[in-house]
Design a protein around this motif. Structure first.
Motif, short mmCIF file in Angstrom:
data_model
loop_
_atom_site.label_atom_id
_atom_site.label_comp_id
_atom_site.label_asym_id
_atom_site.label_seq_id
_atom_site.Cartn_x
_atom_site.Cartn_y
_atom_site.Cartn_z
N GLY A 34 0.71 -1.38 0.12
CA GLY A 34 0.07 -0.02 -0.01
C GLY A 34 0.87 1.26 -0.07
O GLY A 34 0.49 2.22 0.04
N GLU A 171 -3.58 -7.55 -11.25
CA GLU A 171 -3.61 -7.02 -9.56
C GLU A 171 -2.42 -7.31 -8.91
O GLU A 171 -2.28 -8.15 -8.08
CB GLU A 171 -4.57 -7.36 -8.90
CG GLU A 171 -5.86 -7.09 -9.66
CD GLU A 171 -7.10 -7.32 -8.79
OE1 GLU A 171 -7.09 -8.15 -8.19
OE2 GLU A 171 -8.37 -7.04 -9.17
N ASP A 194 -4.38 9.66 -11.14
CA ASP A 194 -5.28 9.08 -10.53
C ASP A 194 -5.72 7.64 -10.40
O ASP A 194 -5.75 7.00 -9.41
CB ASP A 194 -6.79 9.82 -10.93
CG ASP A 194 -6.65 11.43 -10.46
OD1 ASP A 194 -6.03 11.72 -9.60
OD2 ASP A 194 -7.73 12.06 -11.06
N SER A 197 -3.11 5.96 -8.21
CA SER A 197 -3.66 6.19 -7.02
C SER A 197 -4.50 5.28 -6.17
O SER A 197 -4.69 4.77 -5.11
CB SER A 197 -3.80 7.88 -6.71
OG SER A 197 -4.39 7.90 -5.46
N ASP A 198 -5.76 5.39 -7.25
CA ASP A 198 -6.88 4.39 -6.96
C ASP A 198 -6.51 2.94 -6.67
O ASP A 198 -6.71 2.39 -5.75
CB ASP A 198 -8.22 4.70 -7.88
CG ASP A 198 -8.55 5.65 -8.04
OD1 ASP A 198 -8.45 6.71 -7.12
OD2 ASP A 198 -9.37 6.04 -9.01
N LEU A 199 -5.61 2.71 -7.59
CA LEU A 199 -5.39 1.32 -7.41
C LEU A 199 -4.46 0.97 -6.09
O LEU A 199 -4.62 0.07 -5.11
CB LEU A 199 -4.00 1.07 -8.36
CG LEU A 199 -3.54 -0.48 -8.31
CD1 LEU A 199 -4.49 -1.52 -9.09
CD2 LEU A 199 -2.07 -0.48 -9.48
N LYS A 200 -3.58 1.72 -5.57
CA LYS A 200 -2.86 1.83 -4.58
C LYS A 200 -3.73 1.76 -3.27
O LYS A 200 -3.71 0.84 -2.38
CB LYS A 200 -1.87 3.01 -4.21
CG LYS A 200 -0.92 3.00 -3.18
CD LYS A 200 -0.18 4.22 -3.00
CE LYS A 200 -0.92 5.31 -2.35
NZ LYS A 200 -0.23 6.14 -1.51
N ASN A 201 -4.88 2.65 -3.22
CA ASN A 201 -5.67 2.71 -1.98
C ASN A 201 -6.66 1.70 -2.00
O ASN A 201 -7.26 1.05 -1.16
CB ASN A 201 -6.42 4.01 -2.20
CG ASN A 201 -5.52 5.29 -1.98
OD1 ASN A 201 -4.51 5.11 -1.49
ND2 ASN A 201 -5.78 6.41 -2.60
N GLU A 202 -7.12 1.09 -3.14
CA GLU A 202 -8.10 0.09 -3.18
C GLU A 202 -7.61 -1.39 -3.24
O GLU A 202 -8.05 -2.32 -2.62
CB GLU A 202 -9.12 0.04 -4.63
CG GLU A 202 -9.92 1.27 -4.54
CD GLU A 202 -10.52 1.42 -5.83
OE1 GLU A 202 -10.38 0.82 -6.81
OE2 GLU A 202 -10.92 2.82 -6.11
N THR A 203 -6.43 -1.76 -3.80
CA THR A 203 -5.92 -3.11 -3.73
C THR A 203 -4.54 -3.17 -3.00
O THR A 203 -4.29 -4.30 -2.62
CB THR A 203 -5.43 -3.59 -5.16
OG1 THR A 203 -4.36 -2.65 -5.56
CG2 THR A 203 -6.68 -3.50 -6.31
N THR A 205 -1.76 -2.38 -3.57
CA THR A 205 -0.61 -2.59 -4.48
C THR A 205 0.61 -1.68 -4.10
O THR A 205 0.43 -0.54 -3.69
CB THR A 205 -0.83 -2.14 -6.00
OG1 THR A 205 -1.94 -3.12 -6.14
CG2 THR A 205 0.47 -2.47 -6.71
#
Ligand SMILES: Nc1ncnc2c1ncn2[C@@H]1O[C@H](COP(=O)(O)OP(=O)(O)OP(=O)(O)O)[C@@H](O)[C@H]1O
Ligand code: SF4
Ligand SMILES: [Mg+2]
Length: 329
Positions: A34, A171, A194, A197-203, A205
């Protein structure tokens, strides 16, 4: 929390007709789940080679030493078969030039589906559905139609998005993004950032973001390493690097960065001189020829990274800088 990627004492040398050069010198880094780590520095500082080498993609004339553990497993020296399983599945790498990661003569849909069939064991129809979803995610219009197109039929910006889509397909636990938005116009760049960033926050990664653009780092990263001539010269969290930079090179990079709150660029000060030639590095501090604060000690003693405060390190013989930018003795 355990690091997803843990690099220690990693060095990288190339043999060239003019002798050996050290492109990466003894670096250490951790990236946690994360977390986004920004790796910044001018052209030739070793940002790309650092990640290329630990992914096992080093050129024939390169030699790597040290350790790079992914989820506790040593990547350096890992058999290619095992490394291939991790690459493109658990670790994805996206590059500035999409043509290096897309196969030119294969339709985009087929390329994406093959990754999923190979790494995830998906059926052809599930893989196609997932490919469509991910093209939607990176905001490729008319995704259905685009699946049957070849990479060269996309515009540069679209091709970049396709490559990012490829990078996100499985993923990954770790995404290495090397100048992922440099070739794009500002609006598309913001959209792609963006997305990452979403990927980092949601998964959750973990992301290593390689860039020469501190603006990109400010928007996305939690921690930053600053590279110069293959060395880490300053490392710290985003706040300390941006508001309390302690290395003259970091300060130079920040002063040469355009800011939204400056209408004109008159306050921009470029770092004098050129990035150093690895064939011909000075003894002592590698930044000495460009540093306004160079003094005797810098000429023959190469500074090593030392703690400034918890989580913040610098490699410089100066005492540091106070909040007014004055040198502390
Ligand atoms: N196969 C090679 N043989 C010799 N030197 C090499 C080789 N590959 C890379 N280098 C050198 O390694 C150094 C680091 O290169 P690298 O591509 O990592 O820089 P970078 O920081 O990513 O720069 P940029 O911002 O331009 O992408 C450069 O001086 C480059 O010339
Ligand atoms: S060690 Fe000396 S030359 Fe190097 S950055 Fe610090 S002051 Fe400048
Ligand atoms: Mg590079």
């Amino acid at each position: 929390m355990n690091a997803v990627l843990s690099v220690s004492d990693l060095s990288l040398r190339f043999s060239t007709p003019d002798g050996e050069v050290e492109a990466v010198s003894n670096v250490n880094l951790d990236i946690k789940k994360g977390e986004c780590l920004g790796v910044v520095g001018e052209s030739g500082s070793g940002k790309t080679q650092l990640f290329i080498s630990l992914m096992g993609l080093l050129a024939d004339n390169g030699r790597i030493s040290g350790s790079a553990k992914f989820q506790g497993k040593e990547l350096i020296g890992m058999p290619l078969r095992e490394l291939n399983k991790i690459r493109g599945d658990k670790i994805s790498m996206i590059f500035q030039d999409p043509m290096t990661s897309l196969t030119p003569h294969m339709r985009v849909g087929k390329q994406m589906a093959e990754v999923l069939i190979h790494h995830r064991g998906m059926s052809a129809s599930d893989a196609r559905k997932r490919a469509l979803d991910i093209l939607d995610l990176v905001r490729i219009p008319e995704a259905e139609k685009r699946l049957s197109m070849f990479p060269h039929e996309f515009s540069g910006g679209m091709r970049q998005r396709v490559m990012i889509a490829m990078g996100l397909l499985c993923e990954p636990e770790l995404l290495i993004a090397d100048e992922p938005t440099t070739a794009l116009d500002v609006t598309v760049q913001a959209q792609i950032l963006d997305l990452i960033s979403d990927l980092k926050n949601e998964t959750g990664t973990a992301i290593a973001l390689v860039t020469h653009d501190l603006g990109v780092v400010a928007g996305l990263c939690d921690r930053v390493v600053v590279m110069y001539a293959g060395q880490f010269v300053e490392t710290g969290d985003l706040r300390s690097i941006f508001y309390e930079p302690q290395h003259p090179y970091t300060r130079g990079l920040l002063q040469s960065m355009p800011r939204l709150d400056q209408i004109k660029d008159e306050n921009l000060i470029a770092i004098p001189g050129q990035p150093p030639n690895l064939q011909n590095l000075p003894d002592g501090c590698k930044f000495q020829e460009r540093c306004p604060y160079v003094h005797d000690m810098c000429l023959d003693q190469d500074p090593t990274l030392q703690p400034v405060e918890e989580g913040h390190m610098k490699a410089c013989h100066l005492g540091g800088f106070d909040e007014h930018g004055e040198v502390v003795a």
